[in-house]
Motif scaffolding. Sequence first.
Motif, mmCIF file in Angstrom:
data_model
loop_
_atom_site.group_PDB
_atom_site.id
_atom_site.type_symbol
_atom_site.label_atom_id
_atom_site.label_comp_id
_atom_site.label_asym_id
_atom_site.label_seq_id
_atom_site.Cartn_x
_atom_site.Cartn_y
_atom_site.Cartn_z
ATOM 1 N N GLU A 192 0.826 -1.198 0.000
ATOM 2 C CA GLU A 192 0.000 0.000 0.000
ATOM 3 C C GLU A 192 0.866 1.257 0.000
ATOM 4 O OE1 GLU A 192 -3.567 2.187 -0.023
ATOM 5 O OE2 GLU A 192 -3.145 0.081 -0.412
ATOM 6 N N SER A 227 -5.585 6.387 4.458
ATOM 7 C CA SER A 227 -4.219 5.873 4.357
ATOM 8 C C SER A 227 -3.671 5.373 5.682
ATOM 9 C CB SER A 227 -3.296 6.976 3.815
ATOM 10 O OG SER A 227 -3.702 7.362 2.523
ATOM 11 N N GLY A 245 -6.534 1.684 4.037
ATOM 12 C CA GLY A 245 -5.683 1.369 2.890
ATOM 13 C C GLY A 245 -4.750 0.199 3.139
ATOM 14 N N PRO A 246 -3.812 0.324 4.089
ATOM 15 C CA PRO A 246 -2.848 -0.765 4.295
ATOM 16 C C PRO A 246 -3.440 -2.002 4.947
ATOM 17 C CG PRO A 246 -2.506 0.975 5.921
ATOM 18 C CD PRO A 246 -3.511 1.490 4.940
ATOM 19 N N TRP A 297 -4.789 -4.983 2.846
ATOM 20 C CA TRP A 297 -3.807 -5.918 2.280
ATOM 21 C C TRP A 297 -3.145 -6.751 3.373
ATOM 22 C CZ3 TRP A 297 -4.839 -6.103 -2.583
ATOM 23 C CH2 TRP A 297 -5.348 -4.975 -3.214
#
Length: 680
Positions: free
Chosen positions: A165, A407, A411-412, A415
Amino acid sequence: MAAGLGAESDHQQQKSIADFDPQKKPPKRNKYAFACAILASMTSTLLGYDIGVMSGAAIFIQEDLKITDVQVEVLVGTLNIYSLLGSAAAGRTSDWIGRRYTIVLAGAIFFVGALLMGFSTNYAFLMVGRFVAGIGVGYALMIAPVYTAEVSPASTRGFLTSFPEVFINAGILLGYVSNFALSKLSLRLGWRMMLGIGAIPSVFRAVIVLWMPESPRWLVMQGRLADAKKVLDKTSDSKEEALQRLDDIKEAAGIPLEWNDDVVVVPKNGRSGEAVWKELLLHPTKAVRHILIAVVGIHFFQQASGIEAVVLYSPRIFAKAGITSKNGKLLATIAVGVVKTLFILIATFLLDRIGRRPLLLSSVGGMIISLATLGFSLTIIDHSQKKLTWAVGLAITTVMSYMAFFSIGMGPITWVYSSEIFPLKLRAQGTSMGVAVNRLTSGVISTSFISLYKAMTIGGTFFLFAGIASVAWIFFYTCYPETQGRNLEDVEKLFVFELFVDIGVMSGAAIFIKEDLKISDVQVEILVGTLNIYSLVGSAAAGRTSDWIGRRYTIVLAAAIFFAGALLMGFATNYAFLMVGRFVAGIGVGYALMIAPVYTAEVSPASTRGFLTSFPEPKTKPKIIKNKRNRSRCRDLHSPRINPTAVTFHTNFEPISLAVVIHTQSRHRRNSHQLTDSSN
């Protein structure tokens, strides 16, 4: 006396010797695993660069090729749909040729696609290049987090697995900068250069990846135990951890622990592709089903909450906010990229310290507020006849805050979660399914955003995204356990609890709370049970409250109180803090337990009141039992025809036997009737 003094001196001597023992230092971050994670995650810049550069290039492509808004939507969004093919194929490919060579393949495919886009002469040629690049992006999105998770030690897996990410955001920022830098070129050359130069870094990445080791988990799946041990020795924090990780992987792959040859034959059930899909989709265990729902859910909500619309169409959003010049819009998008990249870097350091769950919940909470405020400001601007500086500033600020909140968590963590929670033999295909959902949702959003905001206004679109994010917060709170610090082979055990309410989630969470906070069994009992006692406060207050503010707003109040309690519990740092959150949540539960059946009973017609009022009871399964004994004891003074039925309800908590009289009214309305019911 002397003996006592001697014993005391011996005790002091022993204590002093123990005090001088060297303390064990915490393991340092593994530099080799760190380097491998960086190199693998660089593949994710393929998607990031394409997203960032297309947001600005679309302005010049539309002007040069004279295409419509619908064609722009198709051009911008279909890469995500094309990437479904890459994501679907990447799982099987990575099991066949290995994780490392799959990364090389992803770079090679994107290289071809970028060249085709750079040399395109018309819209059809451009779409062909877009198709090829999309397949490469799909491969990259699936394989980068899987490889990183499999080489990372448990102590830094969250930090390292968030790197894909990070590099997606770095690619977006590079795309934004490329837009601004190359916008000064001629119209025909500028956008082609923007798209074409993406091919250059993919060549270097493909070559560098060949230096990386293969995933130790893939090596074990191939029976290459000696090679796997060498990689684990380099990527683990200690020799003991390397041996433990090897044993865990062997067990997950179905290899007996006593097999220690350099190369062994892996049992077929450990690597059969057909068996994997059957276990994943047709005959999943409770844990695998929960994991699959969690992975598909987090990938869906990541994109459905509007991130692709903001990133891809930020120049249009800023134009709606009042920024008219091309340079102004491109500079504003660069600011978005800087904020996004900065906060994703902050998130990488927090994942293994704060944990996944608190970051995810706080991130989505901030996104909800930002999206709602952005929708409000854009609606004000849309309906105003003159330029409102404060509304423009608020819109730009909330775009930045939305990017920051996304973020730092959503976001990360998408994953990180999807790459670490699947069992070993299901990981590649399971992750590819999550990525496929991610890309499909992203494709739908990006290909319909312009049409959507034209149909329901730009402000209304962001209100819609805020509503979706609100549903996402509830989903994450109920379905996602904390996986911080656990080995990949242990994570599956966290998902054996298929529970989606506070009572259910606490039954499993109590195990990990006890282990983490070092509390006694008595404290666990108090923690688990007192919510029911605290709910008495809410139940007692709910009656008066509902008469004062109404049933509907009391339901809203119940949800708001529970929301506050859930946040407090999610961010709890110690037992006392956790109990405070439990108290607040208990009051919310008390309100909900009282108001739900009352409201339902009051709005239900007499003919279906019993059916509808049973809805608040969780997982109620009615079992209809004809009971002739009740017939003679039930009387309706006005209706000679009575059809009494005894209904037994079995709930999660205790069986409740009720004799419910269901009678058929005559065709004419009765002003009054009397019903005597009997319970078994």
